[in-house]
Design a protein around this motif. Structure first.
Motif, PDB file in Angstrom:
ATOM      1  N   SER A  23       0.963  -1.301   0.001  1.00 33.19           N
ATOM      2  CA  SER A  23      -0.001   0.022  -0.098  1.00 33.19           C
ATOM      3  C   SER A  23       0.875   1.061   0.067  1.00 33.19           C
ATOM      4  O   SER A  23       1.792   1.276   0.301  1.00 33.19           O
ATOM      5  N   LEU A  24       0.393   2.503  -0.406  1.00 32.68           N
ATOM      6  CA  LEU A  24       0.960   3.520  -0.543  1.00 32.68           C
ATOM      7  C   LEU A  24       0.622   4.394   0.598  1.00 32.68           C
ATOM      8  O   LEU A  24      -0.574   4.478   1.128  1.00 32.68           O
ATOM      9  N   LYS A  25       1.331   5.370   1.015  1.00 34.27           N
ATOM     10  CA  LYS A  25       1.280   6.424   1.963  1.00 34.27           C
ATOM     11  C   LYS A  25       1.839   7.520   1.428  1.00 34.27           C
ATOM     12  O   LYS A  25       3.053   7.750   1.112  1.00 34.27           O
ATOM     13  N   GLY A  26       0.985   8.599   1.820  1.00 38.25           N
ATOM     14  CA  GLY A  26       1.567  10.112   1.150  1.00 38.25           C
ATOM     15  C   GLY A  26       2.296  10.830   2.222  1.00 38.25           C
ATOM     16  O   GLY A  26       2.373  10.728   3.347  1.00 38.25           O
ATOM     17  N   THR A  27       3.351  11.474   1.574  1.00 36.96           N
ATOM     18  CA  THR A  27       4.351  12.225   2.436  1.00 36.96           C
ATOM     19  C   THR A  27       4.349  13.722   1.826  1.00 36.96           C
ATOM     20  O   THR A  27       3.615  14.030   0.624  1.00 36.96           O
ATOM     21  N   ASP A  28       5.104  14.462   2.541  1.00 40.66           N
ATOM     22  CA  ASP A  28       5.248  16.160   2.249  1.00 40.66           C
ATOM     23  C   ASP A  28       6.712  16.264   1.658  1.00 40.66           C
ATOM     24  O   ASP A  28       7.134  17.558   1.657  1.00 40.66           O
ATOM     25  N   ARG A  29       7.561  15.266   1.413  1.00 43.59           N
ATOM     26  CA  ARG A  29       8.699  15.264   0.830  1.00 43.59           C
ATOM     27  C   ARG A  29       8.878  15.157  -0.712  1.00 43.59           C
ATOM     28  O   ARG A  29       8.462  14.176  -1.010  1.00 43.59           O
ATOM     29  N   SER A  30       9.362  15.927  -1.323  1.00 47.19           N
ATOM     30  CA  SER A  30       9.590  15.831  -2.763  1.00 47.19           C
ATOM     31  C   SER A  30      10.432  14.904  -3.393  1.00 47.19           C
ATOM     32  O   SER A  30      10.628  14.402  -4.438  1.00 47.19           O
ATOM     33  N   LEU A  31      11.474  14.406  -2.198  1.00 45.34           N
ATOM     34  CA  LEU A  31      12.459  13.121  -2.439  1.00 45.34           C
ATOM     35  C   LEU A  31      11.923  11.906  -1.980  1.00 45.34           C
ATOM     36  O   LEU A  31      12.617  10.865  -2.053  1.00 45.34           O
ATOM     37  N   ASP A  32      10.525  11.914  -1.909  1.00 51.80           N
ATOM     38  CA  ASP A  32       9.813  10.685  -1.697  1.00 51.80           C
ATOM     39  C   ASP A  32       9.054  10.009  -2.818  1.00 51.80           C
ATOM     40  O   ASP A  32       8.219  10.739  -3.574  1.00 51.80           O
TER      41      ASP A  32
END
Length: 280
Positions: free
Chosen positions: A86-95
């Motif tokens: 499953s995918l989880k959202g982050t706030d990093r542009s390098l993720d």
């Protein structure tokens, strides 16, 4: 030693290895992009005992001659399971996260002064300084991420914007408006049974792959040129491991019960030998 003891101890040794595989899966349940392994068993070679030296004496027998006894089971192989996590959202542009289950990033790993290319699904990337006004793209363990030509990705320091396209193209924008583009090195795994875990959430081909008479182009495909259209990446996201806690725990209970059964067989065989030795 009693044959029952031999059969049970052979199987117990292999069950312990499967317990290790399950334990390793559970230990990485929260590791980004981790892919579980699954162990499968096969029977060891049978031993046949002929009760008649001449098959012609087995008059009217409907089953094959002799008596065949098994000597336990062994792990046939442990296979990498490439189901999508499953995918989880982050706030990093390098993720970044792959949205197709069999694609991996290329990473350059150096161990004991020996460099090798390994592969990972962990998309938590970082940058580290390598020189004056230059930074290098690395994974979460600090190993360099490679481009499609297996070169280290080095960018100008101070980029104000980093964008990953769905096809795995990294675009950086400088404060003066200039852009740099890098095609991430990505492979597609076709035969996961040939890969082994190398540690630190990476996989790779075995050292003796050349001795196995296997064409590496069949085992994996470099996604370059027109094949880059097959790449599927999502920025600002990370992939969870594909380990299912409930499934692993159920499998753990089954293996423990099997282990207990084999241990009980050893105990009963020992008691039988004690009774035989006590006959006067």
């Amino acid at each position: 030693m009693n044959r029952t003891m031999l059969t049970a101890t052979n199987t117990m040794n292999q069950l312990q290895k499967k317990l290790d595989v399950i334990g390793h899966n559970l230990a990485n349940i929260n590791t980004n992009g981790f892919k579980r392994r699954e162990a499968t068993f096969t029977e060891l070679m049978y031993q046949q005992f002929d009760n008649q030296p001449d098959a012609a004496r087995e008059i009217g027998r409907l089953t094959p001659n002799g008596v065949r006894q098994g000597v336990g089971s062994k792990i046939a192989h442990t296979e990498l399971v490439l189901t999508q996590g499953s995918l989880k959202g982050t706030d990093r542009s390098l993720d970044i996260a792959f949205t197709k289950p069999n694609q991996f990033l290329k990473v350059l790993v150096q161990e004991n002064d020996v460099s090798s290319v390994q592969y990972t699904r962990d998309g938590s990337l970082h940058v580290t300084p390598v020189g004056e006004n230059e930074v290098m793209l690395v994974n979460s363990q600090g190993y360099p991420v490679l481009d499609e030509n297996e070169n280290i990705i080095v960018m100008t320091e101070g980029s104000k914007d980093l964008q990953f396209s769905q096809q795995g193209v990294l675009t950086t924008t400088q404060y003066n408006g200039q852009q740099e583009r890098f095609n991430l090195g990505i492979i597609e795994v076709n035969k996961p049974q040939f890969f082994e875990q190398k540690g630190e959430n990476m996989i790779g081909l075995p050292k003796n792959i050349d001795d196995l008479d296997v064409n590496q182009a069949v085992v994996m495909t470099d996604l370059t040129g027109e094949l880059r259209n097959n790449v599927s990446i999502k920025q600002f996201s990370l992939e969870n491991s594909n380990v299912d806690m409930a499934k692993e725990m159920s499998e753990l209970v089954n293996v423990q019960r099997s282990y207990q059964f084999q241990a009980r067989s050893v105990t009963i065989a020992d008691q039988m030998m004690g009774l035989v030795n006590g006959i006067r």
